[in-house]
Design a protein around this motif. Structure first.
Motif, PDB file in Angstrom:
ATOM      1  N   PRO A 200       0.816  -1.211   0.000  1.00  0.00           N
ATOM      2  CA  PRO A 200       0.000   0.000   0.000  1.00  0.00           C
ATOM      3  C   PRO A 200       0.853   1.265   0.000  1.00  0.00           C
ATOM      4  CG  PRO A 200      -0.943  -1.608   1.497  1.00  0.00           C
ATOM      5  CD  PRO A 200       0.375  -2.166   1.047  1.00  0.00           C
ATOM      6  N   GLY A 201       0.599   2.142  -0.979  1.00  0.00           N
ATOM      7  CA  GLY A 201       1.298   3.419  -1.053  1.00  0.00           C
ATOM      8  C   GLY A 201       2.578   3.424  -1.861  1.00  0.00           C
TER       9      GLY A 201
ATOM     10  N   HIS B 162       3.495  -5.080   6.876  1.00  0.00           N
ATOM     11  CA  HIS B 162       3.112  -3.671   6.931  1.00  0.00           C
ATOM     12  C   HIS B 162       3.866  -2.911   5.850  1.00  0.00           C
ATOM     13  CE1 HIS B 162       1.390  -4.015  11.096  1.00  0.00           C
ATOM     14  NE2 HIS B 162       2.274  -4.995  11.152  1.00  0.00           N
ATOM     15  N   THR B 163       3.310  -1.785   5.415  1.00  0.00           N
ATOM     16  CA  THR B 163       4.134  -0.784   4.736  1.00  0.00           C
ATOM     17  C   THR B 163       4.102   0.477   5.594  1.00  0.00           C
ATOM     18  OG1 THR B 163       2.301   0.044   3.367  1.00  0.00           O
ATOM     19  CG2 THR B 163       3.718  -1.652   2.421  1.00  0.00           C
ATOM     20  N   PHE B 164       5.261   1.135   5.688  1.00  0.00           N
ATOM     21  CA  PHE B 164       5.378   2.360   6.480  1.00  0.00           C
ATOM     22  C   PHE B 164       5.752   3.515   5.556  1.00  0.00           C
ATOM     23  CE2 PHE B 164       5.703  -0.731   9.869  1.00  0.00           C
ATOM     24  CZ  PHE B 164       4.949  -0.127  10.860  1.00  0.00           C
ATOM     25  N   HIS B 165       5.058   4.629   5.771  1.00  0.00           N
ATOM     26  CA  HIS B 165       5.247   5.814   4.939  1.00  0.00           C
ATOM     27  C   HIS B 165       5.861   6.933   5.764  1.00  0.00           C
ATOM     28  CE1 HIS B 165       4.699   8.840   1.934  1.00  0.00           C
ATOM     29  NE2 HIS B 165       3.801   9.521   2.618  1.00  0.00           N
ATOM     30  N   PHE B 166       6.966   7.480   5.278  1.00  0.00           N
ATOM     31  CA  PHE B 166       7.646   8.605   5.911  1.00  0.00           C
ATOM     32  C   PHE B 166       7.176   9.898   5.249  1.00  0.00           C
ATOM     33  CE2 PHE B 166      10.372   5.123   7.003  1.00  0.00           C
ATOM     34  CZ  PHE B 166      11.033   5.481   8.169  1.00  0.00           C
TER      35      PHE B 166
ATOM     36  N   VAL C 141       7.115  19.084  11.260  1.00  0.00           N
ATOM     37  CA  VAL C 141       6.503  18.017  12.053  1.00  0.00           C
ATOM     38  C   VAL C 141       6.070  16.947  11.062  1.00  0.00           C
ATOM     39  CG1 VAL C 141       4.589  17.393  13.557  1.00  0.00           C
ATOM     40  CG2 VAL C 141       5.776  19.571  13.886  1.00  0.00           C
ATOM     41  N   TRP C 142       6.676  15.766  11.164  1.00  0.00           N
ATOM     42  CA  TRP C 142       6.516  14.738  10.146  1.00  0.00           C
ATOM     43  C   TRP C 142       6.000  13.437  10.745  1.00  0.00           C
ATOM     44  CZ3 TRP C 142       6.359  17.487   6.152  1.00  0.00           C
ATOM     45  CH2 TRP C 142       7.250  18.541   5.941  1.00  0.00           C
ATOM     46  N   PHE C 143       5.062  12.838  10.041  1.00  0.00           N
ATOM     47  CA  PHE C 143       4.375  11.625  10.465  1.00  0.00           C
ATOM     48  C   PHE C 143       5.092  10.410   9.880  1.00  0.00           C
ATOM     49  CE2 PHE C 143      -0.201   9.789  10.797  1.00  0.00           C
ATOM     50  CZ  PHE C 143      -0.117   9.700  12.169  1.00  0.00           C
ATOM     51  N   LEU C 144       5.271   9.374  10.662  1.00  0.00           N
ATOM     52  CA  LEU C 144       5.682   8.047  10.196  1.00  0.00           C
ATOM     53  C   LEU C 144       4.580   7.100  10.611  1.00  0.00           C
ATOM     54  CD1 LEU C 144       7.466   5.682   9.253  1.00  0.00           C
ATOM     55  CD2 LEU C 144       8.680   5.834  11.445  1.00  0.00           C
ATOM     56  N   HIS C 145       3.929   6.456   9.638  1.00  0.00           N
ATOM     57  CA  HIS C 145       2.748   5.654   9.970  1.00  0.00           C
ATOM     58  C   HIS C 145       2.658   4.421   9.086  1.00  0.00           C
ATOM     59  CE1 HIS C 145       0.409   6.836   6.331  1.00  0.00           C
ATOM     60  NE2 HIS C 145       1.174   7.923   6.408  1.00  0.00           N
ATOM     61  N   CYS C 146       1.965   3.406   9.598  1.00  0.00           N
ATOM     62  CA  CYS C 146       1.614   2.255   8.781  1.00  0.00           C
ATOM     63  C   CYS C 146       0.612   2.718   7.732  1.00  0.00           C
ATOM     64  CB  CYS C 146       1.024   1.151   9.643  1.00  0.00           C
ATOM     65  SG  CYS C 146       0.551  -0.322   8.683  1.00  0.00           S
ATOM     66  N   HIS C 147       0.779   2.240   6.502  1.00  0.00           N
ATOM     67  CA  HIS C 147      -0.091   2.682   5.413  1.00  0.00           C
ATOM     68  C   HIS C 147      -1.379   1.875   5.335  1.00  0.00           C
ATOM     69  CE1 HIS C 147      -1.043   4.645   1.600  1.00  0.00           C
ATOM     70  NE2 HIS C 147       0.002   5.424   1.796  1.00  0.00           N
ATOM     71  N   LEU C 148      -1.547   0.847   6.150  1.00  0.00           N
ATOM     72  CA  LEU C 148      -2.829   0.163   6.226  1.00  0.00           C
ATOM     73  C   LEU C 148      -3.797   1.056   7.010  1.00  0.00           C
ATOM     74  CD1 LEU C 148      -0.790  -2.170   5.568  1.00  0.00           C
ATOM     75  CD2 LEU C 148      -2.373  -3.689   6.778  1.00  0.00           C
TER      76      LEU C 148
END
Length: 390
Positions: A99-100, A258-262, A320-327
């Motif tokens: 995802p992403g 998981h996929t993680f998006h920076f 301010v930056w988010f790192l999150h799982c893309h699910l």
């Protein structure tokens, strides 16, 4: 080409169903179909190839849950870009997109228009796979000539095909690995919350939005903005120094992929390897793999079950930056952390536009103070943070 999972119910309905399950792997409905280029997967218009020409296929996963595999049997693909970053050419048999994720691949058409070909798209979710609900298979036409017969090509099993891996790609501008100034290790933890809700953390707690947007706190709290406590524990905030090289290690000791998006940065993929006890799920340990001399940069990375990944970036983008799982349901449930990068430099370079302040006021969102809208370290008024059970 765009791939996306297509749900027929709204997210809130799906989330309530997932939250009601004792075990996510007992999911028996609520799984998505797939859209290809915006259409029902098997109704997408043919792709026209002219004999002898080279084509750049820009392949984009717009998914919030499912992975996609894409192949054109009888044709090789050469990857030249991932997530907007140019790469050294890498020949593969097909693409796997979490995802992403995004790729560009060069495909050379055959010299003859004697045959047409079929492309294959597989939509799957590692969580749902064992239930027999998916994978879902879709096909489309590579049209060399109207009315030409379709050439039948034997389909080897996936393990005999070459697919892109995070560590196999090399960046086109030949950047060497960055020297590390600081290391942050994030281990995913799964636990059962109230009403049997299964939760996963990436940081110390479940990420939850606080009352004051974290960007406002970083911009308006002066020197205190360099103290992670003012943002509230729910944000999982990490303060980064200006221009330091940060190494992030994400450990996944569970079965799920998981996929993680920076946000705000591409990251340099350094290494992947085994983590946790995969034998509990009858899965072979993942292989240990180290990138070559010019590790690939990208903004969305896959972290498979029982695997760790090591990435690096330079903190050269104050914000301010988010790192999150893309699910989507993982992001909703708080599988995320926040990087507050160089708040002192941020305050010198930026301010909150008055239009944003007015927009927040119209919605009743406070725009001053710490995460709770108070001064200093007074966080009264925030809901309690949710920590994994010991």
């Amino acid at each position: 080409m765009t791939f996306e999972d297509w749900f027929t119910t709204e997210f809130a309905v799906r989330q309530a169903y997932i939250d009601s399950l004792e075990d996510i792997r007992t999911l028996t409905s609520n799984f998505p179909k797939a859209l290809i280029n915006g259409y029902d997967g098997n109704k997408t218009a043919p792709i026209t190839f002219v004999p002898g020409k080279k084509y750049r296929l820009r392949v984009i996963s717009m998914s919030v849950n499912n992975w996609f595999k894409f192949r054109i049997p009888g044709h090789k693909m050469t990857i030249i870009e991932a997530d907007g970053v140019e790469s050294m050419p890498l020949e593969v048999d097909g693409l796997i997109l979490g995802p992403g994720q995004r790729y560009s691949a060069i495909v050379t058409a055959h010299d003859s228009a004697q045959f047409n070909y079929i492309y294959n798209v597989t939509s799957y979710s590692q969580t749902l796979f064992s239930q027999g609900l998916i994978p879902l298979m879709y096909t489309g036409l590579i049209n060399y000539r109207d009315g030409a017969p379709v050439k039948t090509i034997p389909a080897p099993s996936d393990e005999h095909l070459v697919w892109p891996e995070e560590t196999a790609m090399q960046v086109a501008d030949k950047q060497v690995p960055l020297p590390v100034d600081r290391r942050i290790e994030l281990t995913m933890k799964k636990f059962t919350h109230t009403h049997h809700q299964h939760q996963t953390t990436l940081g110390n707690t479940l990420y939850k939005p606080v009352l004051v947007p974290t960007l406002y706190t970083a911009l308006l709290m002066g020197d205190l903005a360099a103290n992670s406590s003012v943002y509230g524990p729910q944000t999982n905030a990490y303060i980064l120094k200006h221009l330091e090289v940060v190494e992030i290690v994400i450990n996944n000791p569970e079965l799920e992929d998981h996929t993680f998006h920076f946000h705000g940065h591409n990251v340099q993929v350094i290494e992947t390897g085994p983590y946790g006890n995969s034998s509990t799920e009858n899965r072979e340990p993942v292989a240990h793999k180290v990138s070559g001399p010019w590790p690939m940069w990208r903004d969305t990375i896959q972290v498979h079950g029982f695997e760790f990944i090591r990435v690096r970036f330079r903190a050269d983008n104050p914000g301010v930056w988010f790192l999150h799982c893309h699910l989507a349901w993982h992001e909703y449930n708080g599988v995320a952390v926040v990087f507050v990068e160089a708040p002192g430099v941020l305050q010198q370079r930026q301010s909150v536009p008055k239009e944003m302040v007015e927009m927040c006021k119209r919605q009743g969102i406070p725009t001053q103070g710490n995460g709770a809208g108070n001064q200093g370290f007074d966080l009264s008024g925030l809901p309690p943070a949710v920590y994994p059970s010991s």
